[in-house]
Scaffold this motif. Structure first.
Motif, PDB file in Angstrom:
ATOM      1  N   LEU A  70      20.768  34.589  44.581  1.00 17.82           N
ATOM      2  CA  LEU A  70      21.210  35.132  42.747  1.00 17.82           C
ATOM      3  C   LEU A  70      21.516  36.041  42.089  1.00 17.82           C
ATOM      4  O   LEU A  70      22.701  36.312  41.109  1.00 17.82           O
ATOM      5  CB  LEU A  70      19.916  34.177  42.593  1.00 17.82           C
ATOM      6  N   MET A  71      21.559  37.066  42.945  1.00 21.18           N
ATOM      7  CA  MET A  71      21.328  38.718  41.589  1.00 21.18           C
ATOM      8  C   MET A  71      22.841  38.782  42.074  1.00 21.18           C
ATOM      9  O   MET A  71      23.501  39.341  41.055  1.00 21.18           O
ATOM     10  CB  MET A  71      21.027  39.859  42.557  1.00 21.18           C
ATOM     11  N   ALA A  72      23.692  38.324  43.069  1.00 24.75           N
ATOM     12  CA  ALA A  72      25.139  38.309  43.693  1.00 24.75           C
ATOM     13  C   ALA A  72      26.209  37.689  41.893  1.00 24.75           C
ATOM     14  O   ALA A  72      27.780  38.268  41.357  1.00 24.75           O
ATOM     15  CB  ALA A  72      25.381  38.133  44.433  1.00 24.75           C
ATOM     16  N   SER A  79      37.377  41.855  41.031  1.00 22.58           N
ATOM     17  CA  SER A  79      36.187  42.706  41.639  1.00 22.58           C
ATOM     18  C   SER A  79      35.491  43.710  41.906  1.00 22.58           C
ATOM     19  O   SER A  79      35.162  43.015  42.769  1.00 22.58           O
ATOM     20  CB  SER A  79      35.004  41.832  40.133  1.00 22.58           C
ATOM     21  N   GLY A  80      35.509  44.537  41.951  1.00 23.22           N
ATOM     22  CA  GLY A  80      34.038  45.363  42.304  1.00 23.22           C
ATOM     23  C   GLY A  80      32.917  45.343  42.246  1.00 23.22           C
ATOM     24  O   GLY A  80      32.496  45.735  43.973  1.00 23.22           O
ATOM     25  N   HIS A  81      32.546  45.074  41.469  1.00 22.50           N
ATOM     26  CA  HIS A  81      30.913  44.625  41.110  1.00 22.50           C
ATOM     27  C   HIS A  81      30.871  44.286  42.367  1.00 22.50           C
ATOM     28  O   HIS A  81      29.652  43.421  42.546  1.00 22.50           O
ATOM     29  CB  HIS A  81      30.824  44.962  40.210  1.00 22.50           C
ATOM     30  N   SER A  82      31.670  42.687  42.311  1.00 22.40           N
ATOM     31  CA  SER A  82      31.323  41.090  42.828  1.00 22.40           C
ATOM     32  C   SER A  82      31.110  41.678  43.965  1.00 22.40           C
ATOM     33  O   SER A  82      30.111  41.460  45.168  1.00 22.40           O
ATOM     34  CB  SER A  82      32.329  40.135  41.586  1.00 22.40           C
ATOM     35  N   ALA A  83      32.661  42.472  43.843  1.00 23.77           N
ATOM     36  CA  ALA A  83      32.183  42.786  45.773  1.00 23.77           C
ATOM     37  C   ALA A  83      31.813  43.148  46.500  1.00 23.77           C
ATOM     38  O   ALA A  83      31.511  43.292  47.428  1.00 23.77           O
ATOM     39  CB  ALA A  83      33.832  43.383  45.963  1.00 23.77           C
ATOM     40  N   LEU A  84      30.988  44.180  46.124  1.00 23.52           N
ATOM     41  CA  LEU A  84      29.823  45.230  46.340  1.00 23.52           C
ATOM     42  C   LEU A  84      28.589  44.384  46.640  1.00 23.52           C
ATOM     43  O   LEU A  84      27.472  44.519  47.411  1.00 23.52           O
ATOM     44  CB  LEU A  84      29.797  46.355  45.698  1.00 23.52           C
ATOM     45  N   ALA A  85      28.299  43.499  45.068  1.00 21.65           N
ATOM     46  CA  ALA A  85      27.199  42.338  44.893  1.00 21.65           C
ATOM     47  C   ALA A  85      27.051  41.513  46.279  1.00 21.65           C
ATOM     48  O   ALA A  85      26.158  41.322  46.869  1.00 21.65           O
ATOM     49  CB  ALA A  85      27.395  41.606  43.668  1.00 21.65           C
TER      50      ALA A  85
END
Length: 230
Positions: A193-195, A165-171
């Motif tokens: 929490l946001m991540a 998951s790219g979104h998770s990696a960046l978050a």
């Protein structure tokens, strides 16, 4: 005979725990978090009372999740059709799990807050002196690694799906950078929490599996830590 029945009772209870772990994703998440919290708690000098509170909070979440599963299974045996009362029963049981989980977060935060307030600033002091452009370098490197991994895996597109998951990696890389640059426990908690919410949305939307999200989070954390450490 009584001893045999007692052993059978223990075996049945263990089978129940294993069944919930095999069939319920949320239970596996609870167990993983419990193991992680207990592991990291060994690095802090917790009192007997704090350890008792921590174990009770963890046990309460797991117990509520098992009761929730038992209620859902019992209702499914009675009827497969939609019924308002069945919906209420399932929602109330799920609500109990939610309250127990929220309670465990509060308990953990209250126990570890003071210790993290002292630990984090000392740990991140030297890293915090790093040039600010490292933040942008980290984001670029994480993004490039995501594209490369997704290209090599031939799964999903660059912006949707894929091996990680790219979104998770960046978050989670942003979470690490915020933690390093601020050193404030409250800000760190909110960014974490946001991540987690970002990762959760990727799973709930069906775009990624839980393991793809975890791999993405690990990638983001490791890259951010590695760059800022160097």
């Amino acid at each position: 005979m009584k001893v045999r029945k007692l052993i059978d009772s223990f075996n049945d209870a263990i089978d129940g725990v294993i069944h919930v772990l095999k069939t319920q994703r949320n239970m596996r998440i609870h167990f993983a978090l419990a193991v992680a919290v207990l592991f990291f708690s060994s690095f802090f000098d917790l009192t007997r009372l704090e350890m008792l509170m921590l174990l009770f909070a963890i046990s309460l979440v797991i117990i509520c999740e098992m009761i929730n599963t038992a209620i859902e299974s019992s209702i499914d045996i009675i009827t497969k059709k939609y019924h308002p009362q069945a919906r209420i029963a399932k929602n109330v049981a799920a609500g109990a799990v939610l309250i127990a989980a929220f309670n465990s977060i509060v308990v953990g935060y209250l126990i570890f807050f003071d210790r993290l307030s002292q630990f984090i600033p000392n740990t991140f002091f030297k890293i915090k002196q790093s040039p600010p452009y490292l933040t942008f370098i980290t984001i670029i490197i994480v993004s490039l690694l995501i594209v490369i991994i997704k290209t090599l895996s031939l799964k999903g597109s660059h912006l949707k799906g894929g091996l990680i998951s790219g979104h998770s990696a960046l978050a989670f890389s942003l979470f690490i950078m915020i933690s390093i640059l601020t050193g404030d426990v409250l800000v760190i908690t909110l960014s974490l929490l946001m991540a987690i919410l970002v990762a959760h949305t990727r799973v709930e939307s069906g775009i990624h599996t839980i393991w793809e999200v975890i791999l993405g989070g690990i990638l983001g954390v490791l890259v951010a830590l590695l760059i800022f450490s160097i």
